[in-house]
Design a protein around this motif. Structure first.
Motif, short mmCIF file in Angstrom:
data_model
loop_
_atom_site.label_atom_id
_atom_site.label_comp_id
_atom_site.label_asym_id
_atom_site.label_seq_id
_atom_site.Cartn_x
_atom_site.Cartn_y
_atom_site.Cartn_z
N GLU A 268 -3.07 4.51 -12.08
CA GLU A 268 -3.39 3.00 -11.78
C GLU A 268 -3.25 2.41 -13.20
OE1 GLU A 268 -6.89 0.15 -10.45
OE2 GLU A 268 -6.89 1.94 -9.62
N GLY A 269 -2.76 1.07 -13.47
CA GLY A 269 -2.77 0.67 -14.66
C GLY A 269 -1.36 0.84 -15.21
N GLN A 270 -0.84 1.96 -15.11
CA GLN A 270 0.48 2.16 -15.94
C GLN A 270 1.61 1.99 -14.90
OE1 GLN A 270 0.55 6.04 -17.63
NE2 GLN A 270 2.38 5.84 -18.67
N PHE A 271 1.54 2.81 -13.58
CA PHE A 271 2.19 2.64 -12.56
C PHE A 271 1.98 2.14 -11.44
CE2 PHE A 271 2.88 7.04 -14.57
CZ PHE A 271 3.56 6.70 -15.68
N ILE A 272 0.97 2.06 -11.07
CA ILE A 272 0.19 1.34 -9.90
C ILE A 272 -0.84 0.04 -10.25
CG2 ILE A 272 -1.27 1.81 -7.57
CD1 ILE A 272 1.50 3.08 -7.66
N THR A 273 -0.58 -0.89 -9.48
CA THR A 273 -1.64 -1.95 -9.81
C THR A 273 -2.43 -2.17 -8.45
OG1 THR A 273 0.09 -3.03 -11.14
CG2 THR A 273 -1.63 -4.57 -10.54
N ASN A 286 5.42 -11.40 -4.43
CA ASN A 286 4.68 -10.24 -5.04
C ASN A 286 5.46 -8.98 -4.36
OD1 ASN A 286 2.71 -11.72 -6.31
ND2 ASN A 286 1.30 -11.50 -4.93
N ASP A 287 6.55 -9.14 -3.89
CA ASP A 287 7.19 -7.75 -3.00
C ASP A 287 7.44 -6.85 -4.38
OD1 ASP A 287 7.16 -8.81 -0.73
OD2 ASP A 287 9.36 -9.45 -0.83
N ASN A 288 7.24 -5.57 -4.00
CA ASN A 288 7.53 -4.38 -4.85
C ASN A 288 6.54 -4.62 -6.29
OD1 ASN A 288 9.77 -3.14 -3.54
ND2 ASN A 288 11.01 -5.13 -4.10
N LYS A 289 5.44 -5.20 -6.01
CA LYS A 289 4.40 -5.48 -6.98
C LYS A 289 3.09 -4.68 -6.90
CE LYS A 289 2.07 -9.03 -9.91
NZ LYS A 289 1.75 -10.37 -9.98
N TYR A 290 2.58 -4.63 -5.64
CA TYR A 290 1.41 -3.87 -5.45
C TYR A 290 1.38 -2.80 -4.45
CZ TYR A 290 -0.74 -7.95 -7.56
OH TYR A 290 -0.79 -9.35 -8.03
N HIS A 291 2.53 -2.65 -3.58
CA HIS A 291 2.54 -1.58 -2.50
C HIS A 291 3.43 -0.39 -3.20
CE1 HIS A 291 1.06 -4.47 -0.10
NE2 HIS A 291 2.17 -5.22 0.32
N ILE A 292 3.10 0.88 -2.94
CA ILE A 292 3.63 1.72 -3.11
C ILE A 292 5.02 2.30 -2.77
CG2 ILE A 292 3.34 4.54 -3.38
CD1 ILE A 292 0.13 3.87 -3.62
N PHE A 293 5.27 1.90 -1.40
CA PHE A 293 6.42 2.19 -0.87
C PHE A 293 6.59 1.08 0.32
CE2 PHE A 293 8.58 5.33 2.42
CZ PHE A 293 9.72 4.71 2.22
N GLU A 294 7.67 0.22 0.36
CA GLU A 294 7.76 -0.56 1.28
C GLU A 294 9.26 -0.62 1.82
OE1 GLU A 294 7.02 -4.60 -1.06
OE2 GLU A 294 6.16 -2.87 -2.48
N ARG A 397 0.18 1.61 1.25
CA ARG A 397 -0.66 0.65 0.21
C ARG A 397 -1.54 1.54 -0.78
NH1 ARG A 397 -3.83 -2.91 1.63
NH2 ARG A 397 -4.22 -3.16 3.81
N TYR A 398 -1.72 0.88 -1.85
CA TYR A 398 -2.79 1.74 -2.77
C TYR A 398 -3.91 1.78 -2.21
CZ TYR A 398 -5.09 3.28 -7.14
OH TYR A 398 -5.82 3.91 -8.02
N ALA A 399 -4.65 0.69 -1.54
CA ALA A 399 -5.64 1.01 -0.94
C ALA A 399 -5.85 2.15 0.10
CB ALA A 399 -5.95 -0.41 -0.02
N ASP A 400 -4.62 2.41 0.85
CA ASP A 400 -4.82 3.56 1.66
C ASP A 400 -4.88 4.72 0.92
OD1 ASP A 400 -4.23 4.97 3.88
OD2 ASP A 400 -2.19 4.47 4.38
N VAL A 401 -4.12 5.14 -0.31
CA VAL A 401 -4.47 5.92 -0.99
C VAL A 401 -5.94 6.24 -1.51
CG1 VAL A 401 -3.96 7.19 -3.51
CG2 VAL A 401 -2.09 6.07 -2.14
N LEU A 402 -6.60 5.12 -2.07
CA LEU A 402 -8.21 5.19 -2.44
C LEU A 402 -8.74 5.80 -1.10
CD1 LEU A 402 -8.29 2.15 -4.28
CD2 LEU A 402 -7.92 4.42 -5.25
N LEU A 403 -8.53 5.05 0.15
CA LEU A 403 -9.41 5.50 1.31
C LEU A 403 -9.22 6.94 1.92
CD1 LEU A 403 -9.66 2.14 3.22
CD2 LEU A 403 -11.44 3.04 1.76
N MET A 404 -7.90 7.38 1.70
CA MET A 404 -7.60 8.56 2.08
C MET A 404 -8.38 9.50 1.40
SD MET A 404 -3.43 8.73 3.39
CE MET A 404 -2.82 8.21 2.03
#
Length: 511
Positions: A268-273, A286-294, A397-404
C-alpha cells in the motif's frame, strides 16, 4: 499493446474464426454446433501453426485471453454471469418477485435452475473459452522469439494466471470440473472426466504462484489493467481462504492466505491505493486506480462495455438524474434488491445511497418505489446501447484484502490485531469503530455484516455464505420470512453441470 481497455479487434478475423473452432473442440460445447467450424479453412491461409509465431501475435492472442471476460454478443460477460447471476442473485441480497417471461434470474434466485438453464451454460462456455485461449497461447509461446525475455515471461505469467482464475470460478460454481491444460481434440476432450477439488486447488494455486515472479508490480499508462503481482497475491489469498472453508475445510490454507494477503498490504502506498471515499471506487474515471483486479470495459459501441448496470436498474424516465435512454430488463415486479440487504446497513452508512436506490421516476412521470443497485451506474452517461457502460467491474478490491486478512487474524485468536482493518473500512463508510476489546464471536458477526454491505452487488456475499457454510441457514430463513415454498441443502451451493456437457461427455451431477 494497450490493455487498459482491451479490444478484441486485436485478434484478426481469420484467427477469431480459427479460435472458435478450437474452442468448440476443446470445450465440449456440442459436436453439432462446432462441426462446420472445424472444417473451415481460415481466411488468408492463417493456421494455428502460422499465427502463433511472432511476439506481436502472442501479444494479440493474450488480448484475446483477457477479452474472454468481457461482454460479447450480448452474453453478459463475467461480471453479469459469474458475479451477478451465479452469485449475487443466488444470495438473499436479491429478491425475485415474479417469473415474468420465465427469466433465468428468477430460477436462479428461487433455486429452480436446472442443467438446462441457459445463463449457467453460457457461464461454463465462456470460462472454458478463456481457458482454451490461454492453453493455445501457452502451448506456443516457448517457440516464439522475443526481443526481451522478461516480456515473454510476463505474457506467459499473465496467461497462466487468467487460466487458473477461470478454473477457480468454475470450481466455485460447479465443484468438480474437467481440468484441461493443453489444446486437445474433440474426441480427447469428451473423455476428460471431472477433476476432484484437491487436484483443482493444487493446479490453480501452483499456476498462480508460479506466475508471480514474471508479473510486474505496476505498468505504464498504456498497459494499465494487466495482471500485477498484487493481483496474483490477492487472488491467492482469496483462493486459499476459500479452500480453508466449506467444503474442502483445509486448515493449512488459512496461513497461506494470510501470507499472500499481507504481501498485498505491504504494497500500500507504492503499488496499492486505498480510496479515500466509497464514491471514488465506482467512477469510470478511476478505472485501474483503486481496484487490484478488474474487468476492463469501454463504451462507444465496441462490444466491450458492461451490461451489468442496465441488467439491474430500471429504464428511468427523463426526469430522473440517472436516466438512461436505452432499455433494461428491470421492472419493479421482477428482480430487486432485498429489503434484508437494505436493513443490514447501519444508520448513517455513507455506502447505502451509493449502492441502492429505493425509488425512481418512471417513464410516465410518476414515482415508482423499487429497490435496485446503482453502484455501477453513472449519472448523465450517454450510451450507444444498454451493453455499453464504461465502468470497470472489480473482481478483487483492496477492501476485500483488508477484510479477509482481518478475518484470518480473528479466526486465529488475534482479534485485537484484526480490529484496525475492520475499522478502517467502517471509518470510510462514516460509521463508529468497533471497540478494541470486542470478542472473537462479536467480531465475526461484525465482519460478516461489513462484508455484506461493503461488497453488495459485487458477487462476493454468496461465496462468503458458502465458505462459512451459513448459506443453508441464511437462505432458508429468508425464504421462510418471505413465505417462499422452498428450502435448500448444501447440495444447492453448486450449480448443475450444463446438459450439453452431460450429453457429450457423460458427466454425473454428484457434488
Amino acid at each position: 499493446m494497450k490493455i487498459n481497455k482491451i479490444n478484441t479487434s486485436l485478434l484478426p478475423l481469420s484467427v477469431k474464426s480459427l479460435t472458435k473452432a478450437l474452442i468448440c473442440g476443446t470445450l465440449m460445447m456440442g459436436m453439432a454446433g462446432c462441426e462446420d467450424d472445424l472444417l473451415l479453412e481460415p481466411e488468408n491461409n492463417i493456421t494455428q501453426n502460422s499465427f502463433y509465431t511472432t511476439e506481436l501475435q502472442i501479444s494479440q492472442a493474450l488480448s484475446g485471453v483477457y477479452s474472454a471476460m468481457v461482454n460479447a454478443s450480448s452474453r453478459g460477460g463475467y461480471d453479469v454471469n459469474f458475479y451477478l447471476l451465479a452469485s449475487e442473485v443466488r444470495s438473499n441480497n436479491f429478491n425475485a418477485i415474479s417469473q415474468n417471461g420465465n427469466r433465468d434470474y428468477y430460477a436462479i434466485n428461487r433455486f429452480q435452475d436446472t442443467s438446462s438453464t441457459d445463463e449457467i451454460e453460457i457461464l461454463w462456455e465462456d470460462a472454458y473459452q478463456q481457458i482454451s485461449y490461454a492453453n493455445m497461447l501457452l502451448s506456443r509461446i516457448d517457440a516464439v522469439p522475443f526481443a526481451d525475455p522478461a516480456v515473454k515471461e510476463q505474457y506467459r505469467s499473465e496467461a497462466r494466471f487468467l487460466r487458473a482464475y477461470a478454473y477457480f470460478e468454475l470450481m466455485r460454481t460447479f465443484g468438480k470440473v474437467p481440468l484441461i491444460d493443453k489444446p486437445v481434440s474433440p474426441e480427447e476432450a469428451a473423455k476428460i472426466p471431472r477433476t476432484d477439488l484437491a487436484t483443482l486447488y493444487n493446479f490453480i494455486t501452483s499456476e498462480i504462484e508460479a506466475s508471480v515472479a514474471g508479473l510486474k508490480n505496476v505498468y505504464d499508462a498504456a498497459n494499465k489493467g494487466r495482471i500485477t503481482k498484487s493481483a496474483a497475491h490477492a487472488m491467492l489469498g482469496r483462493i486459499y481462504l476459500t479452500g480453508s472453508g466449506y467444503p474442502l475445510n483445509n486448515g493449512s490454507y488459512a496461513e497461506k492466505a494470510k501470507e499472500h494477503l499481507f504481501a498485498v498490504i505491504q504494497g500500500e502506498g507504492q503499488f496499492i491505493t486505498f480510496a479515500p471515499t466509497y464514491a471514488d471506487l465506482f467512477k469510470s474515471a478511476n478505472d485501474n486506480k483503486y481496484h487490484i483486479f478488474e474487468i476492463q470495459h469501454i463504451s462507444g459501441g465496441l462490444s466491450q462495455g458492461s451490461y451489468l448496470p442496465s441488467y439491474v436498474s430500471p429504464n428511468f424516465g427523463t426526469a430522473d438524474p440517472y436516466y438512461n435512454a436505452q432499455g433494461s430488463l428491470f421492472s419493479s415486479a421482477e428482480l430487486g434488491v432485498s429489503q434484508s440487504l437494505i436493513n443490514t446497513f447501519e444508520p448513517g452508512d455513507l455506502r447505502l445511497p451509493l449502492t441502492v436506490r429505493t425509488s425512481f421516476i418512471a417513464q410516465n412521470g410518476q414515482p415508482d418505489n423499487a429497490n435496485f443497485f446503482v453502484k455501477f451506474r453513472e449519472k448523465g452517461m450517454v450510451l450507444t446501447n444498454r451493453y455499453d457502460w464504461p465502468i470497470n467491474f472489480p473482481i478483487i478490491r483492496y477492501a476485500d484484502v483488508l477484510l479477509m486478512y482481518a478475518e484470518i487474524l480473528n479466526n486465529q485468536g488475534n482479534t485485537s490485531a484484526a480490529v484496525p482493518y475492520l475499522n478502517r473500512i467502517r471509518q470510510r463508510a462514516g460509521l463508529a469503530p468497533v471497540p478494541a476489546s470486542i470478542s472473537v464471536s462479536d467480531f465475526t458477526t461484525a465482519l460478516r455484516k461489513e462484508r455484506r454491505v461493503e461488497f453488495a452487488g459485487e458477487g462476493v456475499y454468496w461465496h462468503d455464505l458458502v465458505r462459512w457454510n451459513t448459506g443453508v441457514t441464511v437462505i432458508n430463513q429468508a425464504a421462510a420470512q418471505l413465505n417462499y415454498n422452498y428450502t435448500i441443502t448444501t447440495n444447492d451451493y453448486l450449480y448443475q453441470i450444463p446438459l450439453s456437457q452431460i450429453q457429450v461427455a457423460g458427466y454425473d451431477q454428484n457434488p
